[in-house]
Write a protein that holds these residues in place. Structure first.
Motif, PDB file in Angstrom:
ATOM      1  N   GLY A  10       0.800  -1.141  -0.015  1.00  0.00           N
ATOM      2  CA  GLY A  10       0.053  -0.037  -0.173  1.00  0.00           C
ATOM      3  C   GLY A  10       0.859   1.393  -0.062  1.00  0.00           C
ATOM      4  O   GLY A  10       0.545   2.357  -0.719  1.00  0.00           O
ATOM      5  N   LEU A  11       1.815   1.157   0.723  1.00  0.00           N
ATOM      6  CA  LEU A  11       2.702   2.269   0.674  1.00  0.00           C
ATOM      7  C   LEU A  11       3.521   2.711  -0.280  1.00  0.00           C
ATOM      8  O   LEU A  11       3.540   3.839  -1.106  1.00  0.00           O
ATOM      9  N   SER A  12       3.794   1.459  -1.001  1.00  0.00           N
ATOM     10  CA  SER A  12       4.581   1.734  -2.377  1.00  0.00           C
ATOM     11  C   SER A  12       3.645   2.210  -3.610  1.00  0.00           C
ATOM     12  O   SER A  12       4.117   3.095  -4.123  1.00  0.00           O
ATOM     13  N   ALA A  13       2.339   1.730  -3.520  1.00  0.00           N
ATOM     14  CA  ALA A  13       1.582   2.099  -4.264  1.00  0.00           C
ATOM     15  C   ALA A  13       0.953   3.695  -4.139  1.00  0.00           C
ATOM     16  O   ALA A  13       1.032   4.592  -4.902  1.00  0.00           O
ATOM     17  N   TRP A  14       1.093   3.941  -2.824  1.00  0.00           N
ATOM     18  CA  TRP A  14       0.815   5.582  -2.400  1.00  0.00           C
ATOM     19  C   TRP A  14       1.897   6.339  -2.964  1.00  0.00           C
ATOM     20  O   TRP A  14       1.654   7.435  -3.754  1.00  0.00           O
ATOM     21  N   ARG A  15       3.011   5.985  -2.713  1.00  0.00           N
ATOM     22  CA  ARG A  15       4.290   6.722  -3.352  1.00  0.00           C
ATOM     23  C   ARG A  15       4.331   6.882  -4.891  1.00  0.00           C
ATOM     24  O   ARG A  15       4.804   7.891  -5.228  1.00  0.00           O
ATOM     25  N   ALA A  16       3.995   5.769  -5.392  1.00  0.00           N
ATOM     26  CA  ALA A  16       3.819   5.790  -6.535  1.00  0.00           C
ATOM     27  C   ALA A  16       2.558   6.518  -7.595  1.00  0.00           C
ATOM     28  O   ALA A  16       2.615   6.586  -8.642  1.00  0.00           O
ATOM     29  N   GLY A  17       1.809   6.925  -6.636  1.00  0.00           N
ATOM     30  CA  GLY A  17       0.677   7.645  -7.092  1.00  0.00           C
ATOM     31  C   GLY A  17      -0.481   6.768  -7.454  1.00  0.00           C
ATOM     32  O   GLY A  17      -1.488   7.149  -8.331  1.00  0.00           O
ATOM     33  N   ASP A  18      -0.379   5.487  -7.273  1.00  0.00           N
ATOM     34  CA  ASP A  18      -1.407   4.403  -7.741  1.00  0.00           C
ATOM     35  C   ASP A  18      -2.601   4.270  -6.402  1.00  0.00           C
ATOM     36  O   ASP A  18      -2.486   3.145  -5.959  1.00  0.00           O
ATOM     37  N   PHE A  19      -3.462   5.156  -6.384  1.00  0.00           N
ATOM     38  CA  PHE A  19      -4.178   5.233  -5.151  1.00  0.00           C
ATOM     39  C   PHE A  19      -5.194   4.139  -5.212  1.00  0.00           C
ATOM     40  O   PHE A  19      -5.535   3.775  -4.103  1.00  0.00           O
ATOM     41  N   THR A  20      -5.499   3.678  -6.314  1.00  0.00           N
ATOM     42  CA  THR A  20      -6.525   2.784  -6.342  1.00  0.00           C
ATOM     43  C   THR A  20      -5.927   1.203  -5.804  1.00  0.00           C
ATOM     44  O   THR A  20      -6.497   0.782  -5.185  1.00  0.00           O
ATOM     45  N   ALA A  21      -4.814   1.048  -6.388  1.00  0.00           N
ATOM     46  CA  ALA A  21      -3.896  -0.160  -5.990  1.00  0.00           C
ATOM     47  C   ALA A  21      -3.686   0.034  -4.356  1.00  0.00           C
ATOM     48  O   ALA A  21      -3.513  -0.911  -3.509  1.00  0.00           O
ATOM     49  N   ALA A  22      -3.304   1.387  -4.026  1.00  0.00           N
ATOM     50  CA  ALA A  22      -2.887   1.318  -2.463  1.00  0.00           C
ATOM     51  C   ALA A  22      -4.303   1.295  -1.497  1.00  0.00           C
ATOM     52  O   ALA A  22      -4.227   0.466  -0.681  1.00  0.00           O
ATOM     53  N   ILE A  23      -5.537   1.547  -1.979  1.00  0.00           N
ATOM     54  CA  ILE A  23      -6.584   1.289  -1.296  1.00  0.00           C
ATOM     55  C   ILE A  23      -6.912  -0.032  -1.074  1.00  0.00           C
ATOM     56  O   ILE A  23      -7.245  -0.699  -0.163  1.00  0.00           O
ATOM     57  N   ALA A  24      -6.684  -0.911  -2.248  1.00  0.00           N
ATOM     58  CA  ALA A  24      -7.019  -2.361  -2.285  1.00  0.00           C
ATOM     59  C   ALA A  24      -5.996  -2.796  -1.051  1.00  0.00           C
ATOM     60  O   ALA A  24      -6.306  -3.764  -0.392  1.00  0.00           O
ATOM     61  N   ALA A  25      -4.490  -2.645  -1.100  1.00  0.00           N
ATOM     62  CA  ALA A  25      -3.635  -3.111  -0.326  1.00  0.00           C
ATOM     63  C   ALA A  25      -4.028  -2.740   1.177  1.00  0.00           C
ATOM     64  O   ALA A  25      -3.784  -3.780   1.982  1.00  0.00           O
ATOM     65  N   PHE A  26      -4.274  -1.490   1.672  1.00  0.00           N
ATOM     66  CA  PHE A  26      -4.530  -1.142   2.762  1.00  0.00           C
ATOM     67  C   PHE A  26      -6.005  -1.843   3.432  1.00  0.00           C
ATOM     68  O   PHE A  26      -6.015  -2.014   4.408  1.00  0.00           O
ATOM     69  N   GLU A  27      -6.748  -1.999   2.253  1.00  0.00           N
ATOM     70  CA  GLU A  27      -8.184  -2.797   2.824  1.00  0.00           C
ATOM     71  C   GLU A  27      -7.765  -4.221   3.307  1.00  0.00           C
ATOM     72  O   GLU A  27      -8.273  -4.854   4.312  1.00  0.00           O
ATOM     73  N   THR A  28      -6.837  -4.770   2.498  1.00  0.00           N
ATOM     74  CA  THR A  28      -6.269  -6.239   2.901  1.00  0.00           C
ATOM     75  C   THR A  28      -5.675  -6.053   4.532  1.00  0.00           C
ATOM     76  O   THR A  28      -6.052  -6.683   5.125  1.00  0.00           O
ATOM     77  N   SER A  29      -4.712  -5.074   4.596  1.00  0.00           N
ATOM     78  CA  SER A  29      -4.154  -4.848   5.999  1.00  0.00           C
ATOM     79  C   SER A  29      -5.305  -4.627   7.172  1.00  0.00           C
ATOM     80  O   SER A  29      -5.036  -5.155   7.909  1.00  0.00           O
ATOM     81  N   ARG A  30      -6.073  -4.149   6.674  1.00  0.00           N
ATOM     82  CA  ARG A  30      -7.297  -3.633   7.596  1.00  0.00           C
ATOM     83  C   ARG A  30      -8.002  -5.008   7.833  1.00  0.00           C
ATOM     84  O   ARG A  30      -8.343  -5.216   9.023  1.00  0.00           O
ATOM     85  N   GLN A  31      -8.200  -5.593   7.104  1.00  0.00           N
ATOM     86  CA  GLN A  31      -9.156  -7.058   7.061  1.00  0.00           C
ATOM     87  C   GLN A  31      -8.371  -7.867   7.949  1.00  0.00           C
ATOM     88  O   GLN A  31      -8.674  -8.653   8.865  1.00  0.00           O
ATOM     89  N   LEU A  32      -6.733  -7.990   7.784  1.00  0.00           N
ATOM     90  CA  LEU A  32      -6.047  -9.039   8.588  1.00  0.00           C
ATOM     91  C   LEU A  32      -5.921  -8.534   9.983  1.00  0.00           C
ATOM     92  O   LEU A  32      -5.722  -9.358  10.656  1.00  0.00           O
ATOM     93  N   ARG A  33      -5.866  -7.196  10.173  1.00  0.00           N
ATOM     94  CA  ARG A  33      -5.701  -6.868  11.694  1.00  0.00           C
ATOM     95  C   ARG A  33      -6.938  -6.470  12.212  1.00  0.00           C
ATOM     96  O   ARG A  33      -6.787  -6.166  13.445  1.00  0.00           O
ATOM     97  N   GLY A  34      -7.874  -6.006  11.572  1.00  0.00           N
ATOM     98  CA  GLY A  34      -9.216  -5.664  12.441  1.00  0.00           C
ATOM     99  C   GLY A  34      -9.164  -4.139  12.318  1.00  0.00           C
ATOM    100  O   GLY A  34      -8.902  -3.675  11.240  1.00  0.00           O
ATOM    101  N   ALA A  35      -9.382  -3.628  13.236  1.00  0.00           N
ATOM    102  CA  ALA A  35      -9.345  -1.904  13.755  1.00  0.00           C
ATOM    103  C   ALA A  35      -8.056  -1.440  13.413  1.00  0.00           C
ATOM    104  O   ALA A  35      -7.531  -1.351  14.332  1.00  0.00           O
TER     105      ALA A  35
END
Length: 67
Positions: A10-35
């Motif tokens: 997610g951070l890599s996608a953020w830095r690259a400006g690929d915000f759609t991919a970043a959201i997908a990666a951060f959503e995965t992180s959020r699902q794995l960790r919960g809140a």
């Protein structure tokens, strides 16, 4: 390990400006960790960037405009 990998993706996608991919990666992180406050914040920032695109010379920096 999967949580770390998805957040880093997610951070890599953020830095690259690929915000759609970043959201997908951060959503995965959020699902794995919960809140997960960090992933939730980055998702908000990505959505803001999609709604309010910055200049081409954007370097990934976010400036706090309020407290």
């Amino acid at each position: 390990m999967r949580l770390i990998a998805s957040y880093e993706a997610g951070l890599s996608a953020w830095r690259a400006g690929d915000f759609t991919a970043a959201i997908a990666a951060f959503e995965t992180s959020r699902q794995l960790r919960g809140a997960d406050a960090a992933s939730s914040l980055m998702i908000e920032r990505c959505r803001h960037q999609l709604a309010n695109p910055t200049d081409e010379d954007w370097d990934g920096t976010t400036v706090a405009r309020s407290k």
